[in-house]
Design an enzyme around this catalytic site. Structure first.
Site, mmCIF file in Angstrom:
data_model
loop_
_atom_site.group_PDB
_atom_site.id
_atom_site.type_symbol
_atom_site.label_atom_id
_atom_site.label_comp_id
_atom_site.label_asym_id
_atom_site.label_seq_id
_atom_site.Cartn_x
_atom_site.Cartn_y
_atom_site.Cartn_z
ATOM 1 N N CYS A 366 0.821 -1.213 0.000
ATOM 2 C CA CYS A 366 0.000 0.000 0.000
ATOM 3 C C CYS A 366 0.859 1.269 0.000
ATOM 4 O O CYS A 366 1.386 1.628 -1.041
ATOM 5 C CB CYS A 366 -0.998 -0.032 1.152
ATOM 6 N N HIS A 488 -3.668 -4.791 0.166
ATOM 7 C CA HIS A 488 -3.102 -5.359 1.403
ATOM 8 C C HIS A 488 -3.263 -6.880 1.401
ATOM 9 O O HIS A 488 -4.243 -7.397 1.947
ATOM 10 C CB HIS A 488 -3.842 -4.810 2.627
ATOM 11 N N GLU A 490 -1.930 -8.997 3.159
ATOM 12 C CA GLU A 490 -1.837 -9.586 4.505
ATOM 13 C C GLU A 490 -3.199 -9.928 5.101
ATOM 14 O O GLU A 490 -3.320 -10.833 5.926
ATOM 15 C CB GLU A 490 -1.069 -8.662 5.460
#
Ligand code: GLN
Length: 516
Positions: A366, A488, A490
């Site tokens: 990001c 993102h 994650e």
């Protein structure tokens, strides 16, 4: 109290029930007045987790998603702000037909309705749930959590006895003689009782396991059977907690209270998340926050990728404003996480330059992606004034998203949640994802300025993932691993399904270490 591990406890209880074949969902109650976690400073509150529907929520939802391997929706994070907003809107519409609107019954009714809505939402995209975990944040006795505890009390009374179970998580500290102390537990159980709530199960958290003697004492003072006292000592890896709770007999006690037909535990998940490492890599994360919880999902995603490649990932947190450049060379990989605002960005850009020119694997996420583009514009294209519109004056290679221009509200207005990305053939992104169409979660207000894309590409930066001319992945070829994503990844990583960019990164880190 906060930081005790209620979230991991709740997620672990969910996991052991799931391992017995029950469909489990979860809802987190946060007693603050914010509508959601989106506007909160992560340095104070921890990571803002992003759901597929774009909800910006408490990091505990990340734990639920990872432990239960499900996707939740915004309905599953209730806040005081959401409750009051809804009640006040109903009052303005005249829904209360002239009644005086009060905490009891109007606020508590709204809380119960929201808990039911989350429970009925079940497991979004999968189906109904057998069991809904309701985690009440805050501490017993806090003014803020009172209406929620009262709603829980009412709900317990309204439902058949075997339909609810109340689990109380307490701190069991150790005194200077090394003895475990049960007094705090006795007092909080008493405080709960004053609210009409009786704990069926007590989970004792501490550095050391709660032995039979201490359990007997808690059982006697708190008026519950000894099997109802579950020891939950700190373990090196959070994914071991469900296994520990299973060993403590938590699943059997829960089954008894909820009148669940006994089913055999499926223990495959435990072996899947158990770690056996053949090597180790060192990753430096350049961040402006001192608190590790800010990047909880990144930490977990690195762990998932490490497990999948039998590599232990050792994380070092580098302060973006004060790290020594010479230290960067000691890492097998550098990770630049997301973030907001100008502070620390020059240090991050410098670390990206170092990783690019010294051929150290780099993963940018990001803001890390945006700064990778800025670094490339400055140091490869030679545009010394290149920057992001978020950071001030200069040549804005990163510009505000057109739909964000002129927005005055900061809450819930970013480009949030799941969006598709198309991946270019023959790129590293294609190699790590192995397919052309992917979906990932987003949270940003800025993007690569379309005006400068041709120049950046001509200078060698590859945009290997995009959607409607919106750049989503960039990479540098002729480098062991240099990849950054506007999204993102994650947030979608799971213990048994690591995120492709993280896996690619950790594998590149291992190769880098071996090549040294
Ligand atoms: N601040 C940047 C933006 O709003 C990056 C956001 C992030 O890293 N989550 O676009």
């Amino acid at each position: 109290m906060s930081g005790l591990g209620k979230g991991i406890t709740a997620a672990s209880i969910g996991r052991i029930l799931k391992n017995r074949g029950y469909a489990v969902t979860a809802v987190k109650i946060d007693p603050y007045l914010n509508i959601d976690a989106g506007t909160m400073n992560p340095g104070q509150h921890g990571e803002v987790f992003v759901l597929s529907d774009g909800g910006e929520v408490d990091l505990d939802l990340g734990n639920y998603e990872r432990f239960l391997d499900i996707d939740l929706s915004s309905l599953h994070n209730i806040t005081t702000g959401k409750i009051y907003r809804s009640v006040i809107e109903k009052e303005r519409r005249g829904d209360y037909l002239g009644e005086t609107v009060q905490i009891i019954p109007h606020i508590t009714d709204e809380i119960k309705a929201c808990i039911r809505a989350a429970a009925c939402d079940g497991i979004p995209g999968e189906g109904p749930a057998d069991i809904c975990l309701v985690e009440v944040g805050g501490t017993v006795g806090d003014i803020e959590s009172m209406p929620f505890l009262e709603a829980v009390r009412q709900m317990r009374g309204e439902l058949p006895e075997e339909d609810t179970v109340l689990i109380h998580v307490t701190l069991i500290p150790e005194d200077s003689m090394g003895d475990l102390k049960t007094k705090p537990t006795q007092h909080s159980v008493k405080a709960l009782r004053e609210l009409g709530l009786y704990a069926d199960i007590i989970v004792g958290r501490g550095q050391r396991p709660v032995g039979p003697g201490t359990k007997r004492k808690i059982s006697a003072f708190c008026d519950l059977p000894q099997e109802g006292v579950i020891s939950a000592a700190t373990v090196p890896d959070i994914y071991q907690v469900p296994m520990e709770m299973e060993r403590e007999g938590a699943a059997d006690v829960l089954s008894e209270h909820l009148n669940l037909s006994p089913r055999e535990a499926d223990t495959r998940w435990y072996t899947l998340v158990e770690r056996e490492y053949r090597g180790q890599v060192r990753v430096g994360i350049v961040s402006k926050y001192g608190v590790e919880d800010v990047y909880m999902s990144i930490k977990e995603a690195l762990k998932h990728a490490g497990r999948a490649s039998a590599t232990e990932v050792k994380i070092t947190w580098l302060d973006a404003e004060h790290y020594a450049e010479a230290d960067l060379g000691t890492f097998d990989g550098i990770l630049i996480p997301g973030g907001f605002g100008q502070r620390g960005t020059e240090g991050k850009i410098n670390a990206i330059r170092y990783a690019r020119t010294n051929r150290i694997p780099l993963l940018g996420l990001c803001l890390g992606f945006q700064l990778a583009v800025v670094e490339y514009a400055r140091n490869v294209l030679g545009w010394k004034d290149a920057t992001s519109a978020e950071m001030g004056e200069g040549r804005h290679v990163i510009a505000i998203l057109p739909e964000q221009q002129g927005l005055s509200d900061l809450g819930g207005t970013m480009r949030l949640g799941n969006y598709p990305v198309t991946i270019e053939n023959g790129t590293r992104a294609m190699r790590i994802y192995g397919k052309r169409e992917i979906i990932e979660r987003h949270r940003h207000r800025y993007e690569v300025n379309p005006v400068f894309i041709p120049d950046l590409e001509k200078a060698g930066l590859v945009f290997s993932g995009s959607w409607n001319n919106r750049m989503e992945i960039c990479e540098v070829t002729d480098h062991p691993f240099f990849l950054a994503t506007q999204f993102h990844p994650e947030f979608r990583s799971r213990p048994t399904r690591p995120s492709p960019p993280f896996l690619g990164f950790v594998e590149a880190c291992s190769a880098c270490r071996d090549g040294r």
